[in-house]
Design a protein around this motif. Structure first.
Motif, short mmCIF file in Angstrom:
data_model
loop_
_atom_site.label_atom_id
_atom_site.label_comp_id
_atom_site.label_asym_id
_atom_site.label_seq_id
_atom_site.Cartn_x
_atom_site.Cartn_y
_atom_site.Cartn_z
N TYR A 1 0.86 -1.13 0.01
CA TYR A 1 -0.14 0.02 0.01
C TYR A 1 0.95 1.21 0.01
CZ TYR A 1 -3.41 -3.62 1.77
OH TYR A 1 -3.98 -4.60 1.94
N ILE A 2 0.71 1.99 -0.92
CA ILE A 2 1.60 3.26 -0.96
C ILE A 2 0.77 4.62 -1.11
CG2 ILE A 2 3.21 4.62 -2.52
CD1 ILE A 2 4.38 1.76 -3.41
N SER A 3 1.02 5.74 -0.36
CA SER A 3 0.47 6.75 -0.43
C SER A 3 1.49 7.88 -0.74
CB SER A 3 -0.23 7.24 0.99
OG SER A 3 -0.88 8.57 0.89
N LEU A 4 0.98 9.17 -1.61
CA LEU A 4 2.09 9.79 -1.85
C LEU A 4 1.59 11.17 -1.06
CD1 LEU A 4 2.02 9.56 -5.77
CD2 LEU A 4 3.54 8.56 -4.04
N ASN A 5 0.44 11.01 -0.26
CA ASN A 5 0.25 12.15 0.74
C ASN A 5 1.21 12.19 1.99
OD1 ASN A 5 -2.15 12.96 -0.92
ND2 ASN A 5 -3.35 11.14 0.04
N THR A 6 1.33 13.38 2.11
CA THR A 6 2.30 13.37 3.40
C THR A 6 1.61 13.44 4.80
OG1 THR A 6 2.33 15.89 3.28
CG2 THR A 6 4.08 14.68 2.00
N TRP A 7 0.15 13.29 4.93
CA TRP A 7 -0.35 13.37 6.05
C TRP A 7 -0.54 11.79 6.49
CZ3 TRP A 7 -4.84 10.43 5.85
CH2 TRP A 7 -5.27 10.22 4.69
N LEU A 8 -0.59 11.71 7.66
CA LEU A 8 -0.80 10.28 8.10
C LEU A 8 -2.19 10.04 8.65
CD1 LEU A 8 2.33 9.68 10.36
CD2 LEU A 8 2.29 9.14 7.97
N PRO A 9 -2.73 8.75 8.13
CA PRO A 9 -4.09 8.57 8.82
C PRO A 9 -4.09 8.27 10.22
CG PRO A 9 -3.51 6.86 6.98
CD PRO A 9 -2.37 7.77 7.27
N LYS A 10 -5.11 8.40 10.95
CA LYS A 10 -5.21 8.01 12.15
C LYS A 10 -4.84 6.68 12.66
CE LYS A 10 -9.44 7.02 13.91
NZ LYS A 10 -9.72 5.97 14.66
N GLU A 11 -5.13 5.84 11.85
CA GLU A 11 -4.50 4.53 12.31
C GLU A 11 -3.36 4.31 12.34
OE1 GLU A 11 -8.79 4.13 10.44
OE2 GLU A 11 -6.82 5.21 9.83
N LEU A 12 -2.43 4.93 11.25
CA LEU A 12 -1.02 4.99 11.18
C LEU A 12 -0.40 5.66 12.30
CD1 LEU A 12 1.16 3.77 9.67
CD2 LEU A 12 1.18 5.69 7.97
N GLU A 13 -1.15 6.70 12.70
CA GLU A 13 -0.56 7.56 13.79
C GLU A 13 -0.59 6.75 15.10
OE1 GLU A 13 -2.77 11.17 14.60
OE2 GLU A 13 -2.11 11.80 12.34
N GLU A 14 -1.71 5.90 15.26
CA GLU A 14 -1.88 5.01 16.39
C GLU A 14 -1.01 3.71 16.34
OE1 GLU A 14 -5.74 3.61 16.18
OE2 GLU A 14 -6.98 5.35 16.67
N LEU A 15 -0.58 3.38 15.33
CA LEU A 15 0.48 2.37 15.16
C LEU A 15 1.96 3.13 15.63
CD1 LEU A 15 -0.47 0.43 12.11
CD2 LEU A 15 -0.47 -0.47 14.56
N TYR A 16 1.93 4.11 15.01
CA TYR A 16 3.40 5.09 15.26
C TYR A 16 3.32 5.26 16.71
CZ TYR A 16 6.82 8.68 15.48
OH TYR A 16 7.98 9.33 16.04
N ALA A 17 2.34 5.81 17.32
CA ALA A 17 2.37 6.28 18.69
C ALA A 17 2.65 4.84 19.78
CB ALA A 17 1.30 6.53 19.30
N LEU A 18 1.99 3.63 19.43
CA LEU A 18 2.06 2.32 19.91
C LEU A 18 3.39 1.79 20.02
CD1 LEU A 18 0.76 -0.25 21.24
CD2 LEU A 18 0.59 -1.08 18.95
N VAL A 19 4.21 1.99 18.87
CA VAL A 19 5.59 1.15 18.72
C VAL A 19 6.79 2.31 19.33
CG1 VAL A 19 7.28 0.66 17.05
CG2 VAL A 19 4.84 -0.12 16.93
N LYS A 20 6.42 3.62 19.29
CA LYS A 20 7.39 4.53 19.66
C LYS A 20 7.39 4.70 21.21
CE LYS A 20 10.12 7.98 18.30
NZ LYS A 20 11.17 8.10 17.54
N SER A 21 6.09 4.54 21.78
CA SER A 21 6.12 4.36 23.34
C SER A 21 6.85 3.23 23.74
CB SER A 21 4.83 4.24 23.70
OG SER A 21 4.26 2.92 23.38
N LYS A 22 7.24 2.29 22.91
CA LYS A 22 8.17 0.97 23.48
C LYS A 22 9.81 1.40 23.64
CE LYS A 22 4.43 -0.63 24.91
NZ LYS A 22 4.36 -0.78 26.26
#
Length: 145
Positions: free
Chosen positions: A122-143
């Motif tokens: 899945y590829i997006s050329l948009n620079t904004w992150l969907p809410k779900e991707l923000e959630e995954l980022y926050a989940l992993v970054k918190s660890k």
């Protein structure tokens, strides 16, 4: 799903401070129960995902939560501009050489690898992150240790 690989880079001009920029590479290895994160954003190659700045977590609860979020997102339809299925990374690389965009144009990309080794990208050329991707980022970054 055997593995999930996500690489993303937000538009740096939209952040007021570097700490607000969400970028990096996540690899979830469900078969071996490991979750990797690297601060290096796109371009990241799926066959060379981990570098010396990476860290990992073997927290199975976090990995299960990550998998659950990815499966729910896939069922709901990942909001990507391009969705392709490949049976090998060489086929993916051949396709990438034919497209009109470069790695620098990609906002985020996701690889979902199944047990047979083929994968959906899945590829997006948009620079904004969907809410779900923000959630995954926050989940992993918190660890991050």
């Amino acid at each position: 799903m055997k593995e999930a690989f996500i690489s993303f880079c937000e538009d740096m001009s939209s952040a007021s401070n570097p700490n607000e920029i969400r970028s990096g590479t996540i690899c979830a290895d469900f078969k071996h129960g490991m979750l990797f994160f690297s601060d290096d954003p796109i371009p990241a190659r799926p066959d060379q995902r981990i570098d010396r700045n990476a860290y990992l977590s073997c927290d199975n609860a976090v990995l299960r939560q990550f998998r659950k979020k990815v499966i729910a997102w896939k069922k709901a339809g990942i909001p990507a501009g391009l969705v392709k299925h490949f049976s090998s990374f060489s086929a993916f690389n051949a396709w990438r050489h034919e497209v009109y965009f470069s790695d620098n144009d990609i906002g985020w990309q996701i690889f979902l690898v199944n047990d047979a080794g083929d994968f959906d990208v899945y590829i997006s050329l948009n620079t904004w992150l969907p809410k779900e991707l923000e959630e995954l980022y926050a989940l992993v970054k918190s660890k991050k240790r």
